[in-house]
Design an enzyme around this catalytic site. Structure first.
Site, short mmCIF file in Angstrom:
data_model
loop_
_atom_site.label_atom_id
_atom_site.label_comp_id
_atom_site.label_asym_id
_atom_site.label_seq_id
_atom_site.Cartn_x
_atom_site.Cartn_y
_atom_site.Cartn_z
N GLU A 156 0.79 -1.23 0.00
CA GLU A 156 0.00 0.00 0.00
C GLU A 156 0.82 1.29 0.00
O GLU A 156 0.43 2.27 -0.63
CB GLU A 156 -0.94 0.00 1.23
CG GLU A 156 -1.93 -1.14 1.27
CD GLU A 156 -2.99 -1.03 0.17
OE1 GLU A 156 -3.20 0.09 -0.36
OE2 GLU A 156 -3.59 -2.07 -0.18
N SER A 206 -50.06 -35.24 32.61
CA SER A 206 -49.92 -35.66 34.01
C SER A 206 -48.76 -34.97 34.71
O SER A 206 -48.64 -35.06 35.94
CB SER A 206 -49.73 -37.18 34.08
OG SER A 206 -50.89 -37.83 33.62
#
Length: 803
Positions: free
Chosen positions: A89, A467
């Site tokens: 860069e 139940s």
């Protein structure tokens, strides 16, 4: 002379160009400066970080955010990576003042000759300015703003600080921002673990992250990597041997991601939603770290137990056939087979595979990433044809009865390292576990696989408990004067107008039998439906519905008829777990919670849970304020203590009853755990549409549910004991391994009455402390009671003293 005039002309042209450029920059600066941000604001810039969610053991269970970033200090990065960035860069970064005139001149000449802005000439500082403050559009105005901001940034900050911000900010494609995230996503490693070729590859991506990354276009990415390595060699950052080795390296990049260490996708989604309520503006970008109450051991056990249970159910009901069928072209090979499997995912440990050839008692299949595998007959033999939930076809005699070439199937790895034919379950389920002391959610599995269904059955599924609701009814009966010795008539009865569409209602026991006079304890142990309905009749609907508030149930959501005795109301598994925790902790209604602590990105604690706690084993929160639920004789409770909703005596009796459920009742399969401190209750609804098991000891409560999301029947004999209890057993086996038994001590205020099992009348015994679990080991059955007339079910002064 001609040459001299030409040189002088070029010199003048250059001076005029420089002067004009400088003047242009000055004018642009005067024009743009008022609208540009202060460079010092760079310190206030918050790099987006995802929300990360951890278990109580601080292991990652989830991550949410648009940008995957893990900021790091420059000193923690390899020097060779920084040199790769410079080579790619801006190799003059440490020498220029933020703007490289040479690079700008090159970009300007290119723009003048081509008529288009194709080269930016941007330095690292200029790129940082653009990424932090400006738009990515390619215009002269933005370029001038970029130059001015870069100069301002260089005056305010050191080169190292600028580089550190840059490597943490830049985008690498695939939602990866910053070098740490990029190294993890592409290589599954930390930057310090990368080799030179991998560093050069990553350094080359930011120029065009969407197309330069090795996952999207490996050829283009490798060309860019070669450019970076050439620049590093030219700049003498590396020597010839390093260059040759890096060029020869075959790249291994893929999408690794930061995978959760613990499978808890349903938990992670619950936390995400909760955090969006707490911090709606920045939940997914501000780097919050959330630590949950979920424990690694318990969560992994819940996930494994649930998946095993659902797959076992699927095997019991037969093979539905392949997911798809493909016509395999003659001469096709791995490349074509991979394409056919590319869109398929792995769900719940079930891998997609392609059938290549079927033999008499085996089949050759192709598994992506592994290759050709042979499934032996033992891996196929279970696959009886599915006909319905209650019916399967005859056992297969050969592999062609099951598979055909081109079938897309599912396989799973067995414990011996082999592979077995399997199929994705249509049935669903969930499992949730709490700490009874304070309601902390220790484990939560909301379905077979979150990627198949985001519906969290633990918190969102409203199902009938069947139940599994009976212990709360029996607790109400004890509160209103019944005893463990009370006789209930387990006999048929018709209730006019209480059935569907106003028809007669004829409740029945699961077995279809009826047992006549049955003591209250035995009615719960063996889950007698007829006795439960009679019990609710005796206690009364209004009193019972109001009493249910003590377990966290909303009375207005419970049925206002006798079917409530059989669990016809709807609850979520989490609500049921909370209710059972009241028995497990000795009578306190705790509130389930999941978020233990929230921190910001810097580790500052923003939130800490303050759960109310049960008073257990003599340990109670201090202070003296609070309220109670119902009419339990707790008086004022300390702040921090959960509401004391039922008496310790009531809770102890229900625990005793439900321990017998496991020792000799409907939950006796759980005796395989070899423990005597476990209590629990099965639950099965009409037509076996819901199967439950809720069980606990003093330290852990877990609820397991199995059913179809559309409420179709599970099939004949798929009761709670068969379809839900096995998951609970596997979970408890893993989580209670090497854990000593833990039962609550018997509270004061209880007496034993001895009943002659032949006459049902009081009798005497020399053993006044004999416990109920010894019912069938002695002629006289000890039953806790508080009346002078066992089985009467009426309240008297003794009852008031005991409860």
């Amino acid at each position: 002379m001609e040459v001299t005039r030409i040189l002088r002309f070029l010199l003048d042209l250059t001076l005029y160009a420089l002067f004009g450029g400088a003047l242009l920059v000055l004018v642009a600066a005067l024009y743009l400066l008022p609208s540009l941000p202060d460079a010092r604001r760079i310190e206030d810039v918050r790099l987006q970080e995802p929300l990360r969610i951890y278990s109580a053991d601080q292991r990652l269970i989830g991550e949410f955010g648009k940008e995957r970033r893990q900021p790091t200090g420059l000193e923690k990065l390899p020097d060779l990576y920084i040199k790769a960035v410079l080579a790619a860069e801006d190799d003059r970064f440490f020498r220029h003042p933020g703007v490289d005139l040479k690079g700008l001149l090159r970009a300007t000449l290119n723009a003048l000759t081509t008529g288009r802005i194709t080269q930016g000439g941007s330095t690292i500082t200029m790129q940082l300015a653009r990424n932090l403050f400006l738009s990515p559009e390619k215009t002269l105005r933005r370029k001038f703003a970029e130059i001015i901001l870069a100069l301002k940034i260089e005056r305010e900050f050191s080169k190292n600080r600028i580089m550190e911000l840059y490597v943490n900010k830049i985008y690498f494609g695939n939602r990866a921002y910053g070098i740490n995230a990029a190294a993890e996503i592409y290589y599954g490693r930390h930057p310090t673990e990368l080799n030179l070729a991998q560093m050069a590859m990553l350094a080359g991506i930011p120029q065009l992250p969407s197309v330069n990354n090795p996952v999207h276009n490996i050829q283009r990415a490798e060309r860019r990597r070669k450019y970076v390595l050439n620049r590093m060699l030219t700049l003498e950052y590396i020597d010839q041997q390093q260059y040759q080795d890096a060029i020869a390296f075959k790249d291994t990049a893929g999408l690794h991601g930061r995978e959760p260490v613990v499978e808890a996708s349903y938990v992670a989604e619950m936390v995400r939603r909760e955090m969006l309520q707490l911090y709606p503006d920045d939940t997914l970008i501000n780097g919050y770290r959330v630590y949950t109450t979920v424990r690694d051991l318990h969560q992994e056990a819940s996930h494994q137990a649930l998946q095993k249970n659902l797959l076992d159910y699927t095997v019991r009901h037969g093979y539905r056939g392949p997911e798809q069928h493909h016509l395999l072209a003659p001469g096709s090979g791995p490349e074509q087979w991979e394409q056919l499997l590319a869109a398929e995912q792995v769900y719940g440990g079930l891998y997609p595979a392609l059938v290549l050839q079927v033999h008499r008692h085996s089949a050759d299949i192709y598994l992506s990433g592994i290759g050709r595998i042979t499934l032996p007959w033992k891996a196929l033999a279970w696959a009886r044809p599915y006909i319905s939930q209650n019916r399967q076809g005859p056992p297969p005699q050969s592999a062609p009865d099951i598979l055909s070439t081109g079938d897309l199937i599912r396989i799973r790895e067995d414990l011996q390292g082999g592979w077995q034919l399997m199929q994705l379950p249509r049935v669903q389920g969930c499992l949730v576990a709490l700490d009874p002391a304070d309601g902390a959610i220790l484990a939560l599995a909301g379905g077979f696989d979150f990627r198949l269904s985001h519906f969290n059955r633990v918190t969102q599924a409203q199902r009938q408990p069947g139940s599994g609701f009976k212990p709360f009814l029996f607790s109400a009966a004890l509160e209103f004067g019944y005893t463990a010795a009370t006789l209930l008539n387990d006999a048929p009865e018709v209730y006019p107008g209480l059935g569907k569409n106003g028809s007669d209602w004829r409740p029945r026991n699961y077995s279809g039998k009826h047992y006549g006079p049955t003591r209250l304890r035995e009615a719960l142990v063996h889950s007698r439906n007829l006795a439960a309905v009679k019990l609710l009749e005796g206690v009364g609907l209004p009193s019972t519905r109001s009493y249910m508030r003590r377990f966290g149930f909303d009375p207005d959501r419970l049925p206002d008829n006798l079917s409530m005795a059989l669990g016809s109301g709807e609850v979520t598994p989490l609500q049921l777990a909370r209710a059972y925790a009241v028995f497990a902790n000795g009578g306190y209604l705790v509130t389930p919670y999941l978020l233990a602590r929230v921190e910001d990105r810097n580790g500052k604690v923003l939130y800490t849970a303050s759960p109310t706690r049960a008073c257990t084993q003599g340990k109670c929160p201090s202070a003296a304020t609070g309220a109670t639920i119902g009419s339990s004789p707790a008086g004022k409770q300390p702040s921090g203590m959960a509401p004391h909703s039922i008496s310790a005596q009531n809770a102890w009796l229900i625990n005793s009853f439900t321990r017998d459920v496991i020792q000799r009742g409907t939950g006796r399969r759980a005796r395989s755990l070899g423990r005597r401190d476990l209590s629990g209750k099965t639950g099965t609804t009409n037509d076996q549409r819901d199967a439950w098991f809720s069980g606990y000891n003093h330290q852990l409560i877990a609820v397991s549910w199995t059913g179809f999301d559309d409420s179709r029947p599970l099939g004949h004999r798929e009761t709670g004991a068969r379809a839900a209890l096995p998951a609970w057993i596997v979970f408890m086996e893993k989580t209670l391994h090497n854990t000593p038994e833990s039962t609550q001590p018997r509270p004061s205020g209880l007496i034993n009455a001895y009943i002659d099992p032949d006459t049902g009348r009081p009798s005497s015994s020399s053993s006044g402390t004999e416990i109920v679990s010894e019912v069938f080991r002695t002629r006289y059955a000890p039953v806790e009671t508080d009346t002078g007339s066992p089985g009467s079910g009426h309240t008297d002064d003794i009852n008031k003293q005991l409860f």
